[in-house]
Design a protein around this motif. Sequence first.
Motif, PDB file in Angstrom:
ATOM      1  N   ILE A   9     -16.237  11.658  17.355  1.00  0.00           N
ATOM      2  CA  ILE A   9     -17.549  11.790  16.714  1.00  0.00           C
ATOM      3  C   ILE A   9     -17.388  12.722  15.533  1.00  0.00           C
ATOM      4  N   LYS A  10     -17.827  12.265  14.351  1.00  0.00           N
ATOM      5  CA  LYS A  10     -17.615  13.059  13.145  1.00  0.00           C
ATOM      6  C   LYS A  10     -18.928  13.395  12.465  1.00  0.00           C
ATOM      7  N   ASP A  11     -19.247  14.673  12.482  1.00  0.00           N
ATOM      8  CA  ASP A  11     -20.378  15.199  11.734  1.00  0.00           C
ATOM      9  C   ASP A  11     -21.672  14.408  11.958  1.00  0.00           C
ATOM     10  N   GLY A  24     -24.847  18.087  12.958  1.00  0.00           N
ATOM     11  CA  GLY A  24     -23.431  18.149  12.559  1.00  0.00           C
ATOM     12  C   GLY A  24     -22.471  18.251  13.727  1.00  0.00           C
ATOM     13  N   VAL A  25     -22.649  17.355  14.692  1.00  0.00           N
ATOM     14  CA  VAL A  25     -21.805  17.394  15.898  1.00  0.00           C
ATOM     15  C   VAL A  25     -20.500  16.627  15.668  1.00  0.00           C
ATOM     16  N   SER A  26     -19.368  17.280  15.925  1.00  0.00           N
ATOM     17  CA  SER A  26     -18.064  16.632  15.879  1.00  0.00           C
ATOM     18  C   SER A  26     -17.364  16.863  17.212  1.00  0.00           C
ATOM     19  N   LEU A  27     -16.885  15.781  17.819  1.00  0.00           N
ATOM     20  CA  LEU A  27     -16.235  15.885  19.129  1.00  0.00           C
ATOM     21  C   LEU A  27     -15.109  14.875  19.235  1.00  0.00           C
ATOM     22  N   THR A  47     -29.572  12.396  23.337  1.00  0.00           N
ATOM     23  CA  THR A  47     -29.474  11.822  21.990  1.00  0.00           C
ATOM     24  C   THR A  47     -28.022  11.465  21.676  1.00  0.00           C
ATOM     25  N   LEU A  48     -27.102  12.303  22.115  1.00  0.00           N
ATOM     26  CA  LEU A  48     -25.679  12.028  21.887  1.00  0.00           C
ATOM     27  C   LEU A  48     -25.257  10.737  22.596  1.00  0.00           C
ATOM     28  N   LEU A  49     -25.657  10.584  23.864  1.00  0.00           N
ATOM     29  CA  LEU A  49     -25.300   9.349  24.587  1.00  0.00           C
ATOM     30  C   LEU A  49     -25.913   8.130  23.905  1.00  0.00           C
ATOM     31  N   LYS A  65     -26.858  10.175  10.722  1.00  0.00           N
ATOM     32  CA  LYS A  65     -25.794  10.351   9.715  1.00  0.00           C
ATOM     33  C   LYS A  65     -24.517  10.779  10.417  1.00  0.00           C
ATOM     34  N   GLY A  66     -23.382  10.360   9.864  1.00  0.00           N
ATOM     35  CA  GLY A  66     -22.105  10.674  10.495  1.00  0.00           C
ATOM     36  C   GLY A  66     -21.507   9.423  11.111  1.00  0.00           C
ATOM     37  N   GLN A  67     -20.350   9.593  11.759  1.00  0.00           N
ATOM     38  CA  GLN A  67     -19.652   8.423  12.284  1.00  0.00           C
ATOM     39  C   GLN A  67     -19.198   8.624  13.718  1.00  0.00           C
ATOM     40  N   ILE A  68     -19.132   7.513  14.413  1.00  0.00           N
ATOM     41  CA  ILE A  68     -18.576   7.511  15.765  1.00  0.00           C
ATOM     42  C   ILE A  68     -17.521   6.410  15.836  1.00  0.00           C
TER      43      ILE A  68
END
Length: 253
Positions: A9-11, A24-27, A47-49, A65-68
Amino acid sequence: MPETGSIEIKDLTVRYRNKIALDGVSLSIPAKGIYAIIGPANSGKTTLLKSINRTIESEAGVSVKGQIFIDGRNTKRIRDIYELRRRIGMVFPLPVGLPLSIYDNVAYAPRIAGKHARSELDEIVERSLRQAALWDEVKDRLKSLGTMLSGGQQQRLTIARALSHDPEILCLDEFSIAVDPVTTMRIEDVLVELKNKMTIILVTNLVQQARRLGDLTCFMNMGKVVQVDETEKMFSDNPGNQLTYDYVHGVFG
Ligand SMILES: Nc1ncnc2c1ncn2[C@@H]1O[C@H](COP(=O)(O)OP(=O)(O)OP(=O)(O)O)[C@@H](O)[C@H]1O
Ligand SMILES: [Mg+2]
């Protein structure tokens, strides 16, 4: 064969209208094993799931916004959303049984995917119910309504349904909120069995459940990732982050 089921998970930033739910979650979630996610209410866990299987997109007023990436593939580029959903099993806090027989509940997704041969469906139903530790209790009444089962059995039926399409990733969102402790323990045993076959993302409001099951534990607070580490370290006397220490020791949350 390469290991499948890794998630990057990017930003990731998710807003519900003007409310920021993820900031801005990155994992990096490795393939296989149990990845526990803990955090107080409203920290963005659900929300993440929902972002991972892209159900978030069907909510009104949401911006993502961001990428998975799943197995290196950007999920935004997967055109067939059902292909993505087949690869990810989802289990929600309350069992959501369909008003169908136990058998038809489990056979539902495979049928939608075009599987109709009786022998194949029989095999899928038995495998899924066995994996969910429910087979022995229901094998003699597969034609009974799923909604007639006890709460704990219905939650295991929900897990069997999530497993019926042979997912590489299984997400559980506070699965034990409405089930008794004995069922919780049985499901925990199921997850330990399954973690060799698939990536399990376990969102839990019970920090001790994360401690028992997580290989890695991710602590979220107010839409941000505070810390991710080996579970043992997260629960040690010195996790290296005061907020983590306070949360796992019940100072807040
Ligand atoms: N459909 C929605 N519309 C507006 N705001 C929402 C919606 N869903 C969630 N939120 C908000 O987004 C934030 C994150 O919510 P989310 O449900 O992801 O948190 P959570 O960590 O799963 O919480 P809980 O532990 O209570 O389940 C919260 O502030 C919540 O109020
Ligand atoms: Mg939630």
